[in-house]
Enzyme design. Structure first.
Site, PDB file in Angstrom:
ATOM      1  N   GLU A  21      63.336  23.972  29.879  1.00  0.00           N
ATOM      2  CA  GLU A  21      63.231  24.512  28.526  1.00  0.00           C
ATOM      3  C   GLU A  21      63.143  23.325  27.591  1.00  0.00           C
ATOM      4  O   GLU A  21      64.045  22.471  27.584  1.00  0.00           O
ATOM      5  CB  GLU A  21      64.470  25.347  28.220  1.00  0.00           C
ATOM      6  CG  GLU A  21      64.245  26.267  27.050  1.00  0.00           C
ATOM      7  CD  GLU A  21      65.503  26.435  26.249  1.00  0.00           C
ATOM      8  OE1 GLU A  21      65.503  25.977  25.098  1.00  0.00           O
ATOM      9  OE2 GLU A  21      66.467  26.973  26.803  1.00  0.00           O
ATOM     10  N   CYS A  47      66.081  23.406  19.244  1.00  0.00           N
ATOM     11  CA  CYS A  47      64.676  23.484  19.667  1.00  0.00           C
ATOM     12  C   CYS A  47      63.998  24.678  19.013  1.00  0.00           C
ATOM     13  O   CYS A  47      62.778  24.707  18.854  1.00  0.00           O
ATOM     14  CB  CYS A  47      64.534  23.502  21.181  1.00  0.00           C
ATOM     15  SG  CYS A  47      65.694  24.531  21.999  1.00  0.00           S
TER      16      CYS A  47
END
Ligand SMILES: Cc1cc2nc3c(=O)[nH]c(=O)nc-3n(C[C@H](O)[C@H](O)[C@H](O)COP(=O)(O)OP(=O)(O)OC[C@H]3O[C@@H](n4cnc5c(N)ncnc54)[C@H](O)[C@@H]3O)c2cc1C
Length: 1010
Positions: free
Chosen positions: A762, A796
């Protein structure tokens, strides 16, 4: 004069069990009300109103024909909320087509019966006909259609303006006062309380504008004369959130320094003219703060205008603390530092933000609701508060604001028995019929709350009124519905409350997910009792980094984990799941301790810390449930004489490498997912945040994870991380971090001999938010500030690129600049801090250089002022305008926002072009969409190559099991963390096929059992 606002709580805990509060409420009312007499008084009012129904064009009638629970009613409400602010014709057409297109105005959904049946059918047909002129949803119209659709839109705009007019007394204070004078000619017992319409201020300029408009209104009402008494004269109502951008408990010092003097000015003017000035009641997390302000203002009044009796506060009966608030106001009056104390006005309301309060409590995992969950509990609380206000009449002039005939009759009965002076109040445009009857039947006085403002400022207020009038439970709504018998309409709330007092109408926030896992426990940071343990933990926490491991330690740990695998994966699934649940519960109970660690080690603000611990708790509970639901052995269908079974089991040793930005939540999520699937785990936290990881690993071991099933390895990525990935026993890697490092890991794994090792990665994102001209600028700015700057942009999911429609871009940018100026950047241990520091010197240097480059290459839009000496590594939140989406090249992992415009005059002309250009950036993590055009939002979501789309809200803070998180393209491999497909990737699969007919034949089939 500066005053400190006392943070000591004045009120009981807001989240006491509803049953307990209702019991006190009912006690207060014992023997005070003769309900049959209440019904006898109110019934003729109800009948009279029903015999003279409101005209067809009145809102009450409209909402009866199209209730907000129907798609038609919802379409009307949503058009009313948005259409008037849309500046460009194309978008207005698209919005109208979208909303009218969704609803069935063509007859089927229309009213079957009712006094306006024929008119309603004619109007339904008119709307249905109009719809033909509108394009299909979001498609551009042809020329003929364009001409027709402009007419339809103009007519719709006009209709909404007329609707809005019902609730606004005038566009300016002068116009409103003229209208008030006209109404007073017909009914001399009317007084007015003017309210200057608007949203809460987002910028200092807005706040100053509101201050000016309140002062202007006060002067206009006073007209140079001193009123004989505040009871007999018109006055004003003020919203504190309009007068200061940061009217929040966390900003007490600034509230005292900025807001208090502003309100003092207004109080002085109202006192000088002897008028009523009432402070409106807002959200429950501002209640304590509002009382602290009220007391500070009372001290000022005692010193300057002790004889003035016009200062007032609105009190919401739907709050579980309502009775205590009434007593507190009375105490402040009695104890005011002047001869004989002060006398205040108190407006008792039921409360206008019920749905918002419920949502906030659920989202934040609070211990309960600050409001009642049954309507009749609120009604009973209202009467109990009324009784208490009447008891306090020596120091309080009670003002009862309600449109409910039963409530009004009960109040009149109680007040008359006690011989107390009081007044009733209603909103302009509501309850006119009931009050016509009340004023004819009783000698009471009535004050009308009278909004003043332009159409643009009306929208939020209008929607609250639409909701209030349209809700099935609302008195006004039921009054307009002849199917509701007067006995039902006037039923005693006390009887109903006695029956239901034990059971809240909604599951508590902890039970949000039903019978399965419990929701994680949050904390209300505006509540001292909830906040204090966290602050104590922060003050007491010191972190000392542990020693680093070496590549030799890595090998020893991997050997141990390899040996431990057999025993761990043989443990029954239910046992592994139970260990996770025990870990989740232990972590839930240790919220303060982990918040302390996160503040001190990762420099996160308290609000972010609470959210992070909750996410980790949710991961433990969610993956335990998921494992039991999805990883259990399954029988598969097949031919007779054969048994087919599918099994999922651990792969071996999983390497979990996590980042510093969520040192607990991401770390925990990876580790517990791998463990529950039957893997042993080598966990490497980021070198910046080893302590929080170590404490969580300790917790896992204590919960039952064996020492040889989980090893923690500290060290730099290039040494320890690389050695782990390259190790021959590594059976899988789960990584969260930068795209570059993910690539490196991928290559290392690919280059290895032996088995092919799966990678779950990720990584980052170039996340955009697309805003069209139907969006509400205040909502957009709130979402942008949270998404781009919370956690100093070190998420993020954070917003990097704001894409604004050219028709509204300037206004949104101006508001954003103002909102950025109000942020507090500083020490994360301080409650007032919104934005903390960057994680380390390296990040600070890189980001500072990137900002300098942007200063040369882009247009600086705004920057938050920062005292860089307050804490190390503070980078000011900053926004730059760029020319094209494609100019955005790399993720800047900090509080740096890029803004670009779209629309017919820009590089990206249409929504489709914007989405295509954002897709072309190659990342695919989060996308924000701000639009009221539902079909547009759906189309954008379908075309966007991203993992998480958020419509009309911020785009951070994904909740486990609710918004599974993770993206595609340069943003990662999936599957999504906190989603139903995650655990599969940690498993090896095996089918076992047994020929049950092998030993001599198919006995089951022959016996007729198969
Ligand atoms: C003059 C005036 C000033 C006002 N000022 C304020 C203010 O400062 N702040 C503010 O918040 N509101 C204010 N209001 C709005 C007021 O809260 C609503 O108008 C009022 O709640 C409607 O109550 P009612 O008695 O007329 O109607 P009713 O239909 O009898 O009551 C509706 C109310 O019941 C409550 N309710 C509905 N469902 C539930 C449920 N399931 N559980 C618990 N409670 C429920 C809600 O409060 C809802 O508004 C003001 C109203 C007036 C008339």
């Amino acid at each position: 004069m500066s005053t400190r606002l006392d943070p000591a709580p004045r009120l009981p805990f807001p989240y006491r069990p509803e049953a307990e509060v209702v019991a006190t409420t009912l006690q207060q009312l014992q023997g005070r009300l003769d309900w049959p007499a209440v019904v006898a008084q109110a019934r003729p009012w109800v009948q009279a109103v029903r015999e003279q129904p409101a005209p067809f064009w009145a809102l009450e009638s409209l909402l009866r024909e199209y209730p907000i629970s129907s798609s038609e009613g919802l379409a009307l409400m949503r058009l009313a909320e948005a259409l008037l602010r849309v500046p460009d014709a194309e978008t207005a057409i698209a919005l109208t087509a979208d909303q009218l297109g969704r609803a069935e105005f063509d007859g089927e959904g229309g009213p079957a019966e009712g006094p306006h049946k024929m008119l309603a059918q004619i109007s339904a047909s008119a709307i249905a006909l109009s719809k033909r002129f509108l394009p299909e949803s979001d498609n551009p119209p042809g020329l003929l259609q364009r001409l027709g659709s402009r007419t339809v839109v103009a007519a719709t705009v006009r209709a909404i303006q007329l609707l809005g007019r019902q609730f606004v007394l005038g566009r300016s204070i002068g116009e409103a006062m003229d209208e008030a004078a006209a109404q007073r000619k017909a009914e001399a017992r009317l007084t007015f309380s003017y309210d200057m319409l608007g949203e809460g201020a987002r910028t200092e300029r807005d706040a100053e504008r509101y201050l000016v408009s309140y002062r202007h209104a006060l002067r206009a009402i006073a007209g140079g004369r001193m009123a004989s008494s505040p009871m007999a004269a018109d006055g004003i109502s003020i919203k504190l959130s309009a007068l200061f951008t940061r009217y929040e408990d966390a900003q007490r010092e600034r509230v005292a320094a900025v807001l208090l003097p502003r309100v003092r000015q207004l109080v002085d003017e109202a006192a000088a003219a002897n008028l009523n000035l009432t402070i409106d009641a807002e959200e429950s997390d501002r209640l304590e703060l509002s009382l602290a302000l009220f007391e500070a203002l009372a001290a000022h009044i005692a010193a300057t205008h002790p004889a003035w009796q016009g200062f007032g506060l609105a009190v919401q009966a739907y709050q579980t603390r309502a009775l205590a608030v009434v007593d507190e106001v009375a105490r402040i009056a009695r104890e005011a530092p002047c001869e004989g104390g002060l006398r205040f006005m108190v407006r008792l309301v039921k409360g206008a933000y019920w749905d918002g309060e419920v949502k906030r409590a659920q989202e934040a995992g609070l211990p309960g609701y600050p409001v009642f969950t049954h309507k009749h509990h609120t009604d009973a609380s209202y009467l109990a508060c009324a009784a208490r206000l009447i008891e306090h009449h020596a120091v309080i002039y009670p003002q009862f604001a309600t449109h409910n005939a039963g409530t009004i009759a009960a109040i009149v009965q109680m007040a008359q028995r006690q011989g107390a002076a009081f007044e009733m109040q209603r909103l302009h445009g509501m309850g006119e019929g009931v009050y016509r009857e009340v004023l004819a039947a009783t000698p009471v006085a009535c004050r009308v709350y009278a909004p003043v403002g332009e159409h643009r400022d009306l929208l939020a207020y209008l929607v609250r009124r639409l909701l209030e009038n349209g809700a099935n439970s609302s008195f006004v709504h039921q009054l307009a519905d002849a199917a509701v018998a007067p006995e039902e309409l006037l039923a005693s709330p006390l009887g109903a409350a006695t029956r239901t007092q034990a059971a809240p109408a909604l599951p508590l926030p902890v039970a949000l997910y039903g019978a399965g896992r419990a929701n994680s426990t949050g904390a209300d940071l505006a509540c001292v009792a909830q906040r204090a343990p966290l602050e104590t933990a922060v003050a007491m926490t010191h972190v000392a980094p542990p020693p680093m491991d070496t590549p030799a330690d890595v090998d020893a740990a991997m050997q141990r984990l390899h040996r431990g695998f057999e025993a761990w994966h043989q443990r029954p699934l239910a046992e592994r799941a139970a260990i996770l649940r025990a870990a989740g519960d232990a972590l839930d109970a240790r919220l303060p301790e982990f918040c302390g660690l996160l503040v001190k080690e990762a420099h996160k603000t308290l609000g972010d810390c609470v959210a992070e611990v909750r996410e980790a708790v949710d991961f433990c509970r969610y993956y335990a449930d998921q494992a039991e639901q999805r990883l259990a052995e399954q029988e598969l269908p097949g031919p007779t004489g054969e048994r087919n079974t599918l099994r999922l089991k651990g792969r071996g040793v999983f390497v979990c490498i996590s980042p510093w930005n969520f040192p607990l939540a991401i770390f925990a999520g990876q580790v517990v997912a791998a463990l529950v699937a039957g893997n042993t785990v080598a966990a490497k936290p980021a070198e910046q945040t080893p302590v929080v990881a170590a404490r969580f690993v300790e917790l896992l071991h204590r919960a039952g994870v064996p020492a040889d099933a989980l090893a923690l390895l500290h060290g730099l990525g290039e040494t320890v991380g690389a050695a782990l990935v390259a190790h021959p026993h590594t059976a899988g890697v789960c990584f969260t971090g930068s795209t570059q490092v993910a690539r490196l890991i991928n290559r290392t794994l690919a280059a290895k001999d032996g088995s092919i090792v799966p990678l779950i990665a990720e990584t980052g994102g170039l996340n955009a938010m697309l805003v069209d001209s139907t969006a509400l600028p205040e909502q957009v700015v709130d979402a942008v500030v949270q998404s781009a700057f919370r956690s100093a942009g070190q998420r993020c999911s954070a917003l990097r690129l704001l894409v604004l429609h050219e028709a509204t871009a300037d206004g949104v940018i101006e508001m954003l600049q103002g909102a950025m100026a109000e942020l507090v950047v500083g020490d994360p241990a301080q409650l007032a801090t919104d934005v903390g520091p960057l994680i380390d010197d390296e990040a600070f240097a890189a980001l500072s250089a990137a900002v300098q480059r942007l200063e040369r290459e882009a247009r600086l839009l705004g920057r938050t002022p920062v005292d860089t000496a307050a804490f190390p590594r503070l980078l000011a939140p900053v926004a730059f305008e760029i020319g094209r989406i494609a100019e955005l090249k790399a993720e800047l992992f900090g509080p740096v926002l890029h803004v670009v415009r779209w629309g017919p005059g820009q590089a990206a002309k249409t929504v489709d072009e914007v989405v295509a250009q954002v897709n072309a950036l190659g990342y695919g993590l989060t996308l924000g969409v701000q639009t009221r055009i539902d079909t547009r939002a759906e189309r954008i979501a379908a075309a966007a190559r991203v993992g998480n789309v958020y419509v009309n809200r911020n785009m951070i803070g994904a909740v486990v099991g609710v918004q599974p998180f993770g993206g595609e393209g340069l943003s990662g491999t999936g599957p999504k963390a906190g989603g139903p497909h995650y655990l599969y990737r940690f498993c090896a699969e095996q089918t076992v096929t047994v020929n049950t007919a092998a030993a001599g034949g198919n006995a089951e089939l022959l016996a007729g059992l198969a």
